[in-house]
Write a protein that holds these residues in place. Structure first.
Motif, PDB file in Angstrom:
ATOM      1  N   ASN A 105       0.395  15.525  -0.531  1.00  0.00           N
ATOM      2  CA  ASN A 105       0.939  15.372   0.817  1.00  0.00           C
ATOM      3  C   ASN A 105      -0.101  14.753   1.742  1.00  0.00           C
ATOM      4  OD1 ASN A 105       3.585  16.786   0.470  1.00  0.00           O
ATOM      5  ND2 ASN A 105       2.223  18.494  -0.057  1.00  0.00           N
ATOM      6  N   PRO A 106      -0.358  13.448   1.604  1.00  0.00           N
ATOM      7  CA  PRO A 106      -1.365  12.816   2.448  1.00  0.00           C
ATOM      8  C   PRO A 106      -0.951  12.824   3.917  1.00  0.00           C
ATOM      9  CG  PRO A 106      -0.093  11.157   1.267  1.00  0.00           C
ATOM     10  CD  PRO A 106       0.307  12.485   0.702  1.00  0.00           C
ATOM     11  N   GLN A 107      -1.902  13.159   4.770  1.00  0.00           N
ATOM     12  CA  GLN A 107      -1.640  13.161   6.205  1.00  0.00           C
ATOM     13  C   GLN A 107      -2.129  11.875   6.866  1.00  0.00           C
ATOM     14  OE1 GLN A 107       0.134  15.810   7.476  1.00  0.00           O
ATOM     15  NE2 GLN A 107       0.199  16.383   5.304  1.00  0.00           N
ATOM     16  N   ASP A 108      -3.238  11.372   6.345  1.00  0.00           N
ATOM     17  CA  ASP A 108      -3.869  10.180   6.905  1.00  0.00           C
ATOM     18  C   ASP A 108      -4.185   9.239   5.755  1.00  0.00           C
ATOM     19  OD1 ASP A 108      -5.675   8.247   7.825  1.00  0.00           O
ATOM     20  OD2 ASP A 108      -6.520   9.595   9.331  1.00  0.00           O
ATOM     21  N   PRO A 109      -3.417   8.149   5.571  1.00  0.00           N
ATOM     22  CA  PRO A 109      -3.621   7.260   4.426  1.00  0.00           C
ATOM     23  C   PRO A 109      -5.041   6.725   4.304  1.00  0.00           C
ATOM     24  CG  PRO A 109      -1.539   6.749   5.497  1.00  0.00           C
ATOM     25  CD  PRO A 109      -2.247   7.740   6.379  1.00  0.00           C
ATOM     26  N   VAL A 110      -5.661   6.405   5.441  1.00  0.00           N
ATOM     27  CA  VAL A 110      -7.016   5.851   5.386  1.00  0.00           C
ATOM     28  C   VAL A 110      -8.021   6.932   4.990  1.00  0.00           C
ATOM     29  CG1 VAL A 110      -8.866   4.788   6.727  1.00  0.00           C
ATOM     30  CG2 VAL A 110      -6.496   4.031   7.043  1.00  0.00           C
ATOM     31  N   MET A 165       0.449  -5.856  -2.328  1.00  0.00           N
ATOM     32  CA  MET A 165       0.407  -4.812  -1.304  1.00  0.00           C
ATOM     33  C   MET A 165      -0.318  -5.347  -0.071  1.00  0.00           C
ATOM     34  SD  MET A 165       1.076  -1.479  -0.580  1.00  0.00           S
ATOM     35  CE  MET A 165       1.245  -0.683  -2.177  1.00  0.00           C
ATOM     36  N   THR A 166       0.379  -5.435   1.056  1.00  0.00           N
ATOM     37  CA  THR A 166      -0.282  -5.816   2.308  1.00  0.00           C
ATOM     38  C   THR A 166      -0.966  -4.594   2.908  1.00  0.00           C
ATOM     39  OG1 THR A 166       1.601  -5.306   3.733  1.00  0.00           O
ATOM     40  CG2 THR A 166       1.544  -7.512   2.715  1.00  0.00           C
ATOM     41  N   TRP A 167      -1.905  -4.825   3.824  1.00  0.00           N
ATOM     42  CA  TRP A 167      -2.590  -3.699   4.461  1.00  0.00           C
ATOM     43  C   TRP A 167      -1.615  -2.873   5.304  1.00  0.00           C
ATOM     44  CZ3 TRP A 167      -6.766  -1.260   3.276  1.00  0.00           C
ATOM     45  CH2 TRP A 167      -7.308  -0.331   4.167  1.00  0.00           C
ATOM     46  N   ASP A 168      -0.671  -3.519   5.953  1.00  0.00           N
ATOM     47  CA  ASP A 168       0.328  -2.766   6.721  1.00  0.00           C
ATOM     48  C   ASP A 168       1.132  -1.850   5.801  1.00  0.00           C
ATOM     49  OD1 ASP A 168      -0.397  -3.817   9.148  1.00  0.00           O
ATOM     50  OD2 ASP A 168       1.158  -5.383   9.170  1.00  0.00           O
ATOM     51  N   PRO A 173       2.265   6.249   4.316  1.00  0.00           N
ATOM     52  CA  PRO A 173       1.848   7.353   3.443  1.00  0.00           C
ATOM     53  C   PRO A 173       2.402   7.279   2.021  1.00  0.00           C
ATOM     54  CG  PRO A 173       2.360   8.181   5.621  1.00  0.00           C
ATOM     55  CD  PRO A 173       2.742   6.725   5.628  1.00  0.00           C
ATOM     56  N   THR A 174       3.642   6.802   1.867  1.00  0.00           N
ATOM     57  CA  THR A 174       4.229   6.739   0.533  1.00  0.00           C
ATOM     58  C   THR A 174       3.557   5.690  -0.356  1.00  0.00           C
ATOM     59  OG1 THR A 174       5.936   5.241   1.395  1.00  0.00           O
ATOM     60  CG2 THR A 174       6.483   7.592   1.252  1.00  0.00           C
ATOM     61  N   SER A 180      -4.603   2.452  -2.607  1.00  0.00           N
ATOM     62  CA  SER A 180      -6.015   2.789  -2.820  1.00  0.00           C
ATOM     63  C   SER A 180      -6.498   2.265  -4.162  1.00  0.00           C
ATOM     64  CB  SER A 180      -6.219   4.303  -2.727  1.00  0.00           C
ATOM     65  OG  SER A 180      -5.726   4.980  -3.879  1.00  0.00           O
ATOM     66  N   LYS A 181      -5.656   2.312  -5.183  1.00  0.00           N
ATOM     67  CA  LYS A 181      -6.050   1.810  -6.502  1.00  0.00           C
ATOM     68  C   LYS A 181      -6.134   0.287  -6.505  1.00  0.00           C
ATOM     69  CE  LYS A 181      -6.818   4.414  -9.142  1.00  0.00           C
ATOM     70  NZ  LYS A 181      -7.989   5.308  -9.312  1.00  0.00           N
ATOM     71  N   ILE A 182      -5.182  -0.358  -5.842  1.00  0.00           N
ATOM     72  CA  ILE A 182      -5.185  -1.830  -5.775  1.00  0.00           C
ATOM     73  C   ILE A 182      -6.429  -2.330  -5.045  1.00  0.00           C
ATOM     74  CG2 ILE A 182      -3.993  -3.856  -4.861  1.00  0.00           C
ATOM     75  CD1 ILE A 182      -1.367  -2.147  -5.052  1.00  0.00           C
ATOM     76  N   TYR A 183      -6.642  -1.811  -3.835  1.00  0.00           N
ATOM     77  CA  TYR A 183      -7.735  -2.316  -3.003  1.00  0.00           C
ATOM     78  C   TYR A 183      -9.101  -1.940  -3.563  1.00  0.00           C
ATOM     79  CZ  TYR A 183      -4.771  -4.194   0.686  1.00  0.00           C
ATOM     80  OH  TYR A 183      -3.868  -4.959   1.397  1.00  0.00           O
ATOM     81  N   ALA A 184      -9.205  -0.767  -4.189  1.00  0.00           N
ATOM     82  CA  ALA A 184     -10.493  -0.373  -4.767  1.00  0.00           C
ATOM     83  C   ALA A 184     -10.858  -1.274  -5.942  1.00  0.00           C
ATOM     84  CB  ALA A 184     -10.448   1.085  -5.208  1.00  0.00           C
ATOM     85  N   GLU A 185      -9.880  -1.581  -6.801  1.00  0.00           N
ATOM     86  CA  GLU A 185     -10.201  -2.452  -7.932  1.00  0.00           C
ATOM     87  C   GLU A 185     -10.521  -3.871  -7.462  1.00  0.00           C
ATOM     88  OE1 GLU A 185      -8.639  -4.311 -12.132  1.00  0.00           O
ATOM     89  OE2 GLU A 185      -7.357  -2.813 -11.154  1.00  0.00           O
ATOM     90  N   GLN A 186      -9.754  -4.358  -6.504  1.00  0.00           N
ATOM     91  CA  GLN A 186     -10.046  -5.695  -5.973  1.00  0.00           C
ATOM     92  C   GLN A 186     -11.452  -5.744  -5.363  1.00  0.00           C
ATOM     93  OE1 GLN A 186      -6.742  -6.334  -3.296  1.00  0.00           O
ATOM     94  NE2 GLN A 186      -5.482  -7.287  -4.882  1.00  0.00           N
TER      95      GLN A 186
END
Length: 357
Positions: A105-110, A165-168, A173-174, A180-186
């Motif tokens: 249950n993420p509250q803050d995606p960042v 996946m765009t940043w927006d 949250p969904t 996080s997996k996409i941007y971390a690997e990139q």
């Protein structure tokens, strides 16, 4: 040569190498650790507390215990968080980076997903580059989430596919975990491209991961998310109705994922590559059927045999040839993976005694 140098030389000669394994208390990391120790590596795991580190070390006995130690990294998002961890004597030969957040249950995606995944990844790469010149290779645990496009599935997925996946979109949250997996690997591949470090990179993009529980698990609620559906079936939570299988219909056994990481450390051809690690297709109905046949004592906790199966008539396919040919994977069958997962739940004593036999 000094006594200290002789001791260091002896330690390195008696080991296949020294590995820093981040996220040491996680499900996949626990199985990677077992395989590293079994194969003669000396391993230091990162954990967020002394208590977690000691609990991991205490699960080993004898000579194996001598090859496992830990270092505390409380917050992987802080600048220089891994600086001290990557400094070691004898020095590290390899790093496996599995540390990545997951919250139901993420509250803050960042704060909950994006920062820990992206900053944790770039942070450890910067630390290695600056303070651990002996590291030859970094293996990064990515995900099939960085490959799949749920809005418009490819007919056949392989390592050439990247999830859009765009940043927006990432800030919803969904989408936060997938993002996080996409941007971390990139970010990891970008770091290697720009910085040209003395190590190379391989990524393991595994799909939903089933398999036996880690030995130091304290409660079933803390088990990995992919295994929740197996746990819920065993606990009778789907007796009245099966939960939807979607959005993912592919699985892999955790022992195969661990094997992929260990092989990716040392196979020369693995450097600079992604590996889509996927063993087959599944549905919740298919899981229930395997449990019913293998564990008749659980039958009254399961939905009826004629419950509808939501496995789609047309489902995306996958090409895992690269993982088989380069890393030598021989994938565990779906039936064995489910059976062994259930048996580990029963053996853990965390479920209760009424269905253990």
């Amino acid at each position: 040569m000094s006594l200290v140098q002789l001791m260091m030389q002896s330690q390195r000669a008696s080991s296949r190498g020294k590995v820093l394994l981040t996220g040491g208390s996680g499900f996949i990391a626990s199985h990677i650790l077992d395989q590293l120790v079994d194969q003669g590596f000396n391993v230091v795991v990162t954990v967020r507390s002394e208590e977690k580190g000691q609990r991991i070390v205490d699960t080993y006995q004898g000579a194996a215990k001598e090859n496992v130690s830990y270092v505390v990294v409380e917050d992987i998002t802080k600048e220089g968080a891994f600086d001290a961890a990557v400094k070691s004597q004898p020095p590290f030969d390899y790093v496996i980076h599995t540390a990545s957040p997951y919250h139901l249950n993420p509250q803050d995606p960042v704060k909950d997903f994006l920062d820990p995944a992206i900053k944790g990844t770039t942070g450890i790469l910067h630390s290695i580059n600056a303070h651990a010149p002996t590291v030859n290779r970094v293996v990064f645990t990515s995900s099939s989430a960085a490959i799949l496009n749920p809005k418009q599935h490819a007919d056949v997925y392989d390592e050439t596919h990247w999830a859009p996946m765009t940043w927006d979109e990432a800030l919803q949250p969904t989408n936060a975990y997938r993002a996080s997996k996409i941007y971390a690997e990139q970010a990891a591949w970008k770091f290697v491209e720009v910085e040209q470090p003395g190590f190379d990179l391989a990524t393991i993009n595994n799909t939903y991961t089933f398999g036996p529980l880690q030995r130091h698990l304290s409660r079933l609620e803390a088990m990995n998310a992919s295994n929740h559906r197996i746990r819920d079936l065993v606990q009778g939570k789907m007796k009245e109705a099966l939960q939807p299988t979607a959005p993912v219909f592919t699985f892999v056994d955790v022992r195969d994922v661990a094997f992929a990481h260990v092989r990716a450390l040392t196979v020369p051809e693995a450097g600079g590559s992604r590996f889509y690690v996927v063993g087959g297709h599944f549905s919740n109905k298919k899981i229930a059927d395997v449990i019913r046949d293998a564990f008749p004592q659980l039958a009254d906790r399961l939905p009826p045999r004629d419950a509808p199966d939501d496995f789609p008539e047309k489902v995306y396919r996958f090409d895992n040839a690269k993982s088989r040919e380069v890393l030598g994977l021989e994938y565990t069958s779906f039936e064995k993976s489910v059976r062994d997962t259930v048996q580990s739940i029963l053996d853990s004593g965390l479920l209760g005694s009424e269905v253990r036999n």
